[in-house]
Design a protein around this motif. Structure first.
Motif, short mmCIF file in Angstrom:
data_model
loop_
_atom_site.label_atom_id
_atom_site.label_comp_id
_atom_site.label_asym_id
_atom_site.label_seq_id
_atom_site.Cartn_x
_atom_site.Cartn_y
_atom_site.Cartn_z
N UNK A 244 0.82 -1.20 0.00
CA UNK A 244 0.00 0.00 0.00
C UNK A 244 0.85 1.25 0.00
N UNK A 245 0.36 2.29 -0.68
CA UNK A 245 0.99 3.61 -0.66
C UNK A 245 -0.01 4.60 -0.10
N UNK A 246 0.45 5.48 0.79
CA UNK A 246 -0.41 6.46 1.45
C UNK A 246 0.28 7.81 1.40
N UNK A 247 -0.44 8.85 0.93
CA UNK A 247 0.14 10.18 0.93
C UNK A 247 -0.19 10.95 -0.33
N UNK A 248 0.24 12.19 -0.37
CA UNK A 248 0.11 13.02 -1.57
C UNK A 248 1.48 13.19 -2.20
N UNK A 249 2.31 14.03 -1.61
CA UNK A 249 3.67 14.19 -2.11
C UNK A 249 4.68 13.51 -1.19
N UNK A 250 4.42 13.53 0.11
CA UNK A 250 5.25 12.75 1.05
C UNK A 250 4.60 11.39 1.20
N UNK A 251 5.27 10.35 0.72
CA UNK A 251 4.65 9.03 0.60
C UNK A 251 5.11 8.07 1.70
N UNK A 335 -12.63 -2.73 2.77
CA UNK A 335 -13.23 -3.24 4.00
C UNK A 335 -12.08 -3.52 4.98
N UNK A 336 -12.38 -3.71 6.27
CA UNK A 336 -11.29 -4.02 7.21
C UNK A 336 -10.52 -5.28 6.87
N UNK A 337 -11.13 -6.14 6.04
CA UNK A 337 -10.50 -7.41 5.68
C UNK A 337 -9.95 -7.40 4.25
N UNK A 338 -9.90 -6.23 3.65
CA UNK A 338 -9.28 -6.08 2.34
C UNK A 338 -7.77 -5.90 2.52
N UNK A 345 -2.76 -1.75 8.72
CA UNK A 345 -2.98 -2.14 10.11
C UNK A 345 -1.74 -2.82 10.67
N UNK A 346 -1.13 -3.68 9.84
CA UNK A 346 0.10 -4.35 10.25
C UNK A 346 1.24 -3.35 10.41
N UNK A 347 1.17 -2.24 9.66
CA UNK A 347 2.20 -1.20 9.76
C UNK A 347 1.92 -0.21 10.88
N UNK A 348 0.82 -0.45 11.64
CA UNK A 348 0.55 0.39 12.81
C UNK A 348 -0.50 1.46 12.62
N UNK A 349 -1.24 1.42 11.50
CA UNK A 349 -2.31 2.40 11.27
C UNK A 349 -3.64 1.64 11.20
#
Length: 380
Positions: A244-251, A335-338, A345-349
């Motif tokens: 997974x990737x999360x962010x806009x410019x700071x990823x 979903x929470x199971x996707x 979640x495993x990464x702490x979020x």
């Protein structure tokens, strides 16, 4: 914005992934912080009609059927019948009234669009929200459109220097005009087995692994039912891993997960109906391979000009120590199971926090775009 952020959730849609979208919307509505958000359900029916339900401030929804604003319990009064149908949630009700984007503009502060596949994930809804000036979660028009079209996506990946399998693209008209010629070309360049896919579908809808010429003909016929552009990909023996990737410019990237499919590949049934498929989180990979995957994922995200979220899928060929990018999903199952939420979640979020971060990223992206000059007079 008042005491609570008014969060519109657009779900459903004219797509074969309608049911998946309902599951995603229900999961977000149940998990969102009720002290911070008031949810506005916005349902797009299969015929393309938009309906909006009553605001949800504190209800806990339990059933997908509650979100079908066109199929609830019929109200008794004529006035209510004119307004739409009602689906009851305990002592509360969601009223399905006709909606349009300009009326929605007055009732929400930000939109979380969770329509998967064409007519939702492909830049169409994003473009509508841009025109209406409504902040929204996720990638913009261009990234959504390119991320939906597997042929365009692969062209962008090639330009970015990302390794990928060999592939060929065809139009439905080519296949219908001379399927034998198309199959000959595929056999000469890619051989068997190979994967046949509609270029613009998600959730593995319409995908077939073809092992011989008869399989290939059937696979092409199936793919043509879903799109006018067809992609055929080389098969490689490899592990299927996702990040997974999360962010806009700071990823930020998540941990990596591995899909261990009980069937020959991770198809729609395996993703959403079980079937023995195992998701291993985190995947057992050498650290240098995990680092390479994370960097390639960021490169792919930036090449598309992504924002908010994406799940990036790879193949890892252990024998040749080769990492091959498969695709980017700009609105992954949520979903929470996707896979995407589980990876973070495993990464702490945790799930609720992930929703909150994505909403804030959507608002930040909107504010950043407001800095753009739109008229020459503003330079004076």
């Amino acid at each position: 914005m008042g005491n609570k952020i008014r969060l519109g959730i657009i779900y459903g849609g004219k797509t074969s992934e309608h049911e998946v979208s309902l599951l995603t919307a229900l999961s977000i509505m149940k998990a969102v912080d009720k002290n911070k958000y008031e949810v506005q359900p916005i349902y797009v029916q299969m015929d393309g009609t938009w309906l909006k339900g009553g605001p949800i401030a504190d209800q806990v929804l339990e059933s997908v059927n509650v979100l079908r604003l066109d199929g609830g319990v019929s109200p008794s009064s004529n006035d209510q019948e004119k307004q739409g149908q009602i689906t009851h949630v305990g002592n509360q009700s969601l009223v399905g009234k006709p909606a349009n984007v300009m009326s929605i503009h007055q009732e929400v502060d930000v939109i979380f669009p969770v329509i998967h596949g064409p007519n939702g994930e492909d830049g169409t809804v994003q473009g509508l929200l841009e025109l209406a000036g409504i902040p929204y979660v996720g990638t913009g028009v261009m990234a959504s459109a390119v991320g939906m079209d597997k042929l365009m996506m692969k062209n962008v990946f090639a330009q970015a220097g990302l390794d990928q399998v060999q592939y060929m693209g065809f139009l439905r008209s080519q296949i219908e005009r001379d399927v034998a010629s198309v199959m000959n070309q595929i056999e000469q360049k890619l051989g068997y087995p190979c994967f046949v896919k509609p270029a613009n579908m998600g959730s593995s809808v319409g995908i077939t692994k073809a092992k011989d010429r008869d399989d290939l003909r059937r696979a092409l016929e199936l793919a043509c039912k879903f799109d006018r552009r067809i992609i055929v990909e080389e098969f490689i023996k490899a592990r299927e891993v996702e990040i997974g990737v999360l962010g806009n410019e700071e990823l930020h990237t998540s941990v990596i997960g591995e899909v261990i499919a009980a069937k020959e590949f991770y198809d729609y049934e395996a993703k959403y109906k079980g079937g023995g498929t195992d998701l291993k989180i985190p995947a057992d990979l050498p650290q240098q391979v995990a680092d390479r995957i994370a960097e390639m994922a960021k490169t792919a995200f930036q090449a598309l000009d992504g924002s908010g979220l994406s799940r990036v899928d790879f193949f890892y060929d252990e024998e040749n120590d080769r990492v091959v990018i498969n695709e980017v999903n700009t609105m992954p199952g949520f979903t929470p199971f996707s896979m995407y939420p589980m990876l973070f979640a495993e990464a702490g979020i945790p799930y609720a926090e992930l929703i909150d971060r994505l909403v804030q990223l959507g608002l930040e992206r909107y504010e950043e775009k407001q800095r753009n000059i739109v008229a020459a007079e503003e330079l004076e």
